[in-house]
Design a protein around this motif. Structure first.
Motif, PDB file in Angstrom:
ATOM      1  N   ALA A  52       0.837  -1.210   0.000  1.00 41.08           N
ATOM      2  CA  ALA A  52       0.000   0.000   0.000  1.00 41.08           C
ATOM      3  C   ALA A  52       0.867   1.253   0.000  1.00 41.08           C
ATOM      4  CB  ALA A  52      -0.917  -0.019   1.224  1.00 41.08           C
ATOM      5  N   PHE A  53       1.964   1.209   0.747  1.00 40.33           N
ATOM      6  CA  PHE A  53       2.874   2.350   0.806  1.00 40.33           C
ATOM      7  C   PHE A  53       3.513   2.600  -0.559  1.00 40.33           C
ATOM      8  CE2 PHE A  53       7.147   4.111   2.018  1.00 40.33           C
ATOM      9  CZ  PHE A  53       6.669   5.332   2.470  1.00 40.33           C
ATOM     10  N   LYS A  54       3.869   1.536  -1.278  1.00 44.00           N
ATOM     11  CA  LYS A  54       4.469   1.672  -2.607  1.00 44.00           C
ATOM     12  C   LYS A  54       3.474   2.264  -3.598  1.00 44.00           C
ATOM     13  CE  LYS A  54       6.763  -1.042  -6.229  1.00 44.00           C
ATOM     14  NZ  LYS A  54       7.323  -2.370  -6.600  1.00 44.00           N
ATOM     15  N   ARG A  55       2.237   1.797  -3.542  1.00 41.25           N
ATOM     16  CA  ARG A  55       1.209   2.329  -4.445  1.00 41.25           C
ATOM     17  C   ARG A  55       0.976   3.810  -4.195  1.00 41.25           C
ATOM     18  NH1 ARG A  55      -3.086  -2.670  -3.734  1.00 41.25           N
ATOM     19  NH2 ARG A  55      -2.038  -4.154  -5.151  1.00 41.25           N
ATOM     20  N   GLU A  56       0.957   4.213  -2.931  1.00 44.03           N
ATOM     21  CA  GLU A  56       0.727   5.614  -2.606  1.00 44.03           C
ATOM     22  C   GLU A  56       1.882   6.492  -3.080  1.00 44.03           C
ATOM     23  OE1 GLU A  56      -1.098   9.020  -1.205  1.00 44.03           O
ATOM     24  OE2 GLU A  56      -1.880   7.011  -1.599  1.00 44.03           O
ATOM     25  N   GLN A  57       3.105   6.001  -2.928  1.00 42.43           N
ATOM     26  CA  GLN A  57       4.261   6.771  -3.391  1.00 42.43           C
ATOM     27  C   GLN A  57       4.254   6.919  -4.908  1.00 42.43           C
ATOM     28  OE1 GLN A  57       7.558   4.629  -1.489  1.00 42.43           O
ATOM     29  NE2 GLN A  57       7.949   6.453  -0.252  1.00 42.43           N
ATOM     30  N   GLU A  58       3.905   5.850  -5.618  1.00 42.88           N
ATOM     31  CA  GLU A  58       3.855   5.925  -7.080  1.00 42.88           C
ATOM     32  C   GLU A  58       2.721   6.839  -7.541  1.00 42.88           C
ATOM     33  OE1 GLU A  58       3.524   1.935  -8.406  1.00 42.88           O
ATOM     34  OE2 GLU A  58       5.654   1.472  -8.130  1.00 42.88           O
ATOM     35  N   ARG A  59       1.627   6.893  -6.760  1.00 36.56           N
ATOM     36  CA  ARG A  59       0.501   7.744  -7.135  1.00 36.56           C
ATOM     37  C   ARG A  59       0.881   9.215  -7.040  1.00 36.56           C
ATOM     38  NH1 ARG A  59      -3.530  10.559  -4.895  1.00 36.56           N
ATOM     39  NH2 ARG A  59      -2.744  10.144  -2.795  1.00 36.56           N
ATOM     40  N   THR A  60       1.677   9.571  -6.037  1.00 37.49           N
ATOM     41  CA  THR A  60       2.053  10.968  -5.818  1.00 37.49           C
ATOM     42  C   THR A  60       3.372  11.338  -6.488  1.00 37.49           C
ATOM     43  OG1 THR A  60       3.180  10.346  -3.749  1.00 37.49           O
ATOM     44  CG2 THR A  60       0.860  10.983  -3.604  1.00 37.49           C
ATOM     45  N   LYS A  64       5.181  10.819 -13.258  1.00 37.89           N
ATOM     46  CA  LYS A  64       5.414   9.383 -13.181  1.00 37.89           C
ATOM     47  C   LYS A  64       5.338   8.688 -14.536  1.00 37.89           C
ATOM     48  CE  LYS A  64       0.588   8.358 -11.972  1.00 37.89           C
ATOM     49  NZ  LYS A  64      -0.290   7.714 -10.963  1.00 37.89           N
ATOM     50  N   SER A  80      11.683   2.865  -8.741  1.00 34.57           N
ATOM     51  CA  SER A  80      10.295   2.548  -8.378  1.00 34.57           C
ATOM     52  C   SER A  80      10.087   1.039  -8.300  1.00 34.57           C
ATOM     53  CB  SER A  80       9.336   3.157  -9.404  1.00 34.57           C
ATOM     54  OG  SER A  80       9.447   4.558  -9.436  1.00 34.57           O
ATOM     55  N   THR A  85       8.612  -4.725  -1.115  1.00 37.04           N
ATOM     56  CA  THR A  85       7.266  -5.128  -0.687  1.00 37.04           C
ATOM     57  C   THR A  85       7.294  -6.481   0.023  1.00 37.04           C
ATOM     58  OG1 THR A  85       6.837  -6.181  -2.826  1.00 37.04           O
ATOM     59  CG2 THR A  85       6.151  -3.877  -2.581  1.00 37.04           C
TER      60      THR A  85
END
Length: 389
Positions: A52-60, A64, A80, A85
């Motif tokens: 979840a932390f990785k997805r949030e970082q990639e979203r922001t 990208k 990235s 994970t």
């Protein structure tokens, strides 16, 4: 974080690489089972928090969608991808760096002397000479050369180039090596293909056009595919009598590092190193192109590691000069830059020619800056006044 770190010890029965493969296999096994609906729980080899932390970082992440070469993405795609994970993690080793001692001029010269001696020796076979020429002139890895196929060498008729299997390419010939600038490479290859390979070919074929493109270019005397292990056997057999030509021991893989180092030295000189007109922009752009097109590195930052090692060479060079001064009993104190140069006594920076050996009664003259000389003079004056009293 929601992870468990694995530390290997001497008693660990498995190698680090074996554990990595086992963890990856188990992770993918549970992933497939979950997608097939055969496993109802969370993947025990992955951390839901880290995912979840990785997805949030990639979203922001800024820009990208941009490619790495655009230079506007918040981080490279490789960075990235490498965000962890896994629930079970092994402690990562430090980032690889070239061995600085092997970057120094005397070692580089020694490596070249050893290779030149092998290439001139009548005891080294034509096949090994062809491989050495390719290693020296292309900077390719050993397995990329010895596992070259006939089709990769033919390269659709383009002379002076070959297609090889790159590291991490899953057996695909996706990397191009270039050797057209050194005619000795093609001469060595022609000698092997015309004189030696037909003798080892199971069907005694003399023309490569008659050989399957997927067949190995280099063969053993038994007609089997050549291998890095076979090359190393021949390497150490000839290297033992020549290793005294180089200050440190080295392996065939060090020819790859030497190739990069020598190229960077020549590129800096071409761009005006040591002059007031050093073209930094051209240097950086050509350096990046060299890393991606010639070395075929996936990361644009790999070349930076070699450039940093070039800076370290200057440190070792200064240290060597200082130690030579100590051996000749020459000492220098940094002068006060605010003083007039005429008031400062200083030892020349160049190393003087060797003179007669110093005897036990020889006076050693120390070079002192002006401030120290004034302090000594004031102390002498105070001592003289006290004696007059």
């Amino acid at each position: 974080m929601d992870t468990v770190t694995i530390d290997l010890t001497r008693e660990t029965p498995l190698r680090e690489s074996t554990l990595k493969v086992m963890r990856a296999a188990l992770r993918d096994f549970y992933l497939v089972m979950r997608e097939a609906g055969l496993y109802a729980f969370a993947n025990p080899l992955s951390s839901e928090i880290l995912i979840a932390f990785k997805r949030e970082q990639e979203r922001t992440l800024a820009n990208k969608g941009a490619p790495d070469h655009a230079g506007v993405r918040g981080e490279t795609h490789e960075q990235s991808r490498r965000r962890p994970t896994a629930f079970l993690r092994q402690r990562q080793p430090q980032q690889w760096k070239p061995e600085v001692r092997k970057e120094l001029a005397d070692v580089r010269e020694g490596i070249c002397k050893v290779i030149d001696s092998m290439l001139d020796s009548t005891k080294v076979s034509v096949r090994e000479k062809a491989v050495l020429h390719l290693l020296q002139s292309t900077g390719a890895r050993l397995h990329e050369i010895v596992l070259m196929t006939v089709g990769g060498y033919q390269n659709e008729g383009i002379v002076g180039q070959a297609q090889v299997i790159n590291k991490g390419s899953y057996g695909r010939e996706v990397k191009t090596i270039y050797f057209a600038g050194n005619p000795h490479v093609q001469e060595a290859l022609n000698a092997y293909l015309e004189q030696v390979r037909p003798l080892h070919d199971p069907q005694k074929r003399r023309r490569l056009a008659d050989v399957d493109p997927k067949a190995p270019l280099f063969l053993t005397e038994r007609g089997t595919p050549y291998s890095p292990k076979a090359f190393y056997w021949h390497w150490y057999r000839h290297y033992a009598s020549l290793q005294n030509k180089c200050p440190v021991r080295f392996s065939p893989h060090d020819l790859r590092h030497l190739f990069v180092t020598e190229y960077l030295i020549r590129l800096k000189m071409k761009c005006g190193l040591g002059t007031e007109h050093f073209d930094a922009e051209t240097y950086l752009s050509e350096r990046e192109a060299f890393g991606s097109q010639i070395m075929n590195w996936r990361s644009a930052w790999t070349i930076d590691i070699y450039d940093q090692s070039r800076n370290a060479e200057a440190i070792f060079s200064t240290l060597a000069e200082y130690q030579r001064d100590l051996s000749q009993r020459h000492h220098v104190v940094q002068p006060d830059l605010a003083m007039n140069h005429s008031q400062v006594q200083c030892i020349p920076s160049v190393i003087p020619q060797a003179g007669p050996e110093l005897g036990p009664e020889t006076t050693v003259v120390w070079a002192l800056d002006a401030e120290t000389l004034d302090w000594i003079k004031s102390m002498e004056q105070q001592a003289q006044k006290s004696m007059e009293r």
